[in-house]
Design a protein around this motif. Structure first.
Motif: not given
Length: 196
Positions: A143-144, A147, A149, A152
């Motif tokens: 998930r990170l 993402k 960002t 993250a």
């Protein structure tokens, strides 16, 4: 810092032949022998010879037991490494071997994935909790990474060795339980032969 000691070790061990350009990781450990690094154990300081000159009175922390072991058994070179924003100085200690006892029988240990360790006494150490943590870490990493960002990436950097530390701790706890039980009963430990 210079990498001459690491380069000499690579050449002496036979890993380098001919005209090969040696490259070293930026976070690789820097070895120091007693000519380049001196310990003042009572003052809890070290003095390191560097390219910029001698760095004196660098403080280090250690428990009372570690200081006693350092003063009595330190031998050979020490490694300086930088990891996660902290400096670590790893010293080699030459401890005497414990006297070998003749065991009163053996306990067999079978290593696996579903059961991390199963003994011949019928005790099983399950890997269910470890696999659940691995699955949770894998999903969080996925998930990170998706993402992408800045926060993250910062979280990924903070968590990068957490799973490995957890697995190493779990393995250590299980091994310690098996060794303690074998020592209590006066038995030896027989591991399966994993050759082939």
């Amino acid at each position: 810092m210079e990498r001459t000691a690491a380069a000499c070790e690579a050449v002496e061990s036979g890993h380098v032949r001919g005209k090969v350009v040696l490259t070293f990781r930026a976070d690789a450990a820097q070895p120091f022998d007693d000519r380049c690094l001196s310990w003042q154990i009572d003052a809890r300081t070290v003095s390191i010879w560097s390219v910029a000159g001698r760095l004196k009175n660098l403080r280090f922390t250690a428990s009372a037991e570690q200081l006693k072991t350092l003063s009595a058994h330190r031998k050979g070179e020490s490694d300086l490494l930088y990891r996660d924003g902290m400096w670590f100085l790893i010293a080699t200690c030459d401890l005497p071997d414990r006297p070998v006892r003749v065991p009163d029988g053996f306990v067999g240990v079978d290593l696996g994935i579903v059961n991390i360790a199963a003994t011949s006494d019928g005790i099983r150490r399950s890997g269910k909790a470890l696999n659940a943590v691995r699955h949770r870490h894998r999903e969080l990493r996925r998930r990170l990474q998706a993402k992408g960002t800045k926060s993250a990436k910062r979280l990924l950097k903070l968590r990068r060795r957490k799973e490995a530390r957890f697995a190493a701790d779990t393995n250590h706890v299980i091994a310690k339980q098996i060794v303690t039980e074998a020592e209590r009963t006066g038995q030896g430990i027989a591991l399966e032969d994993l050759q082939g």
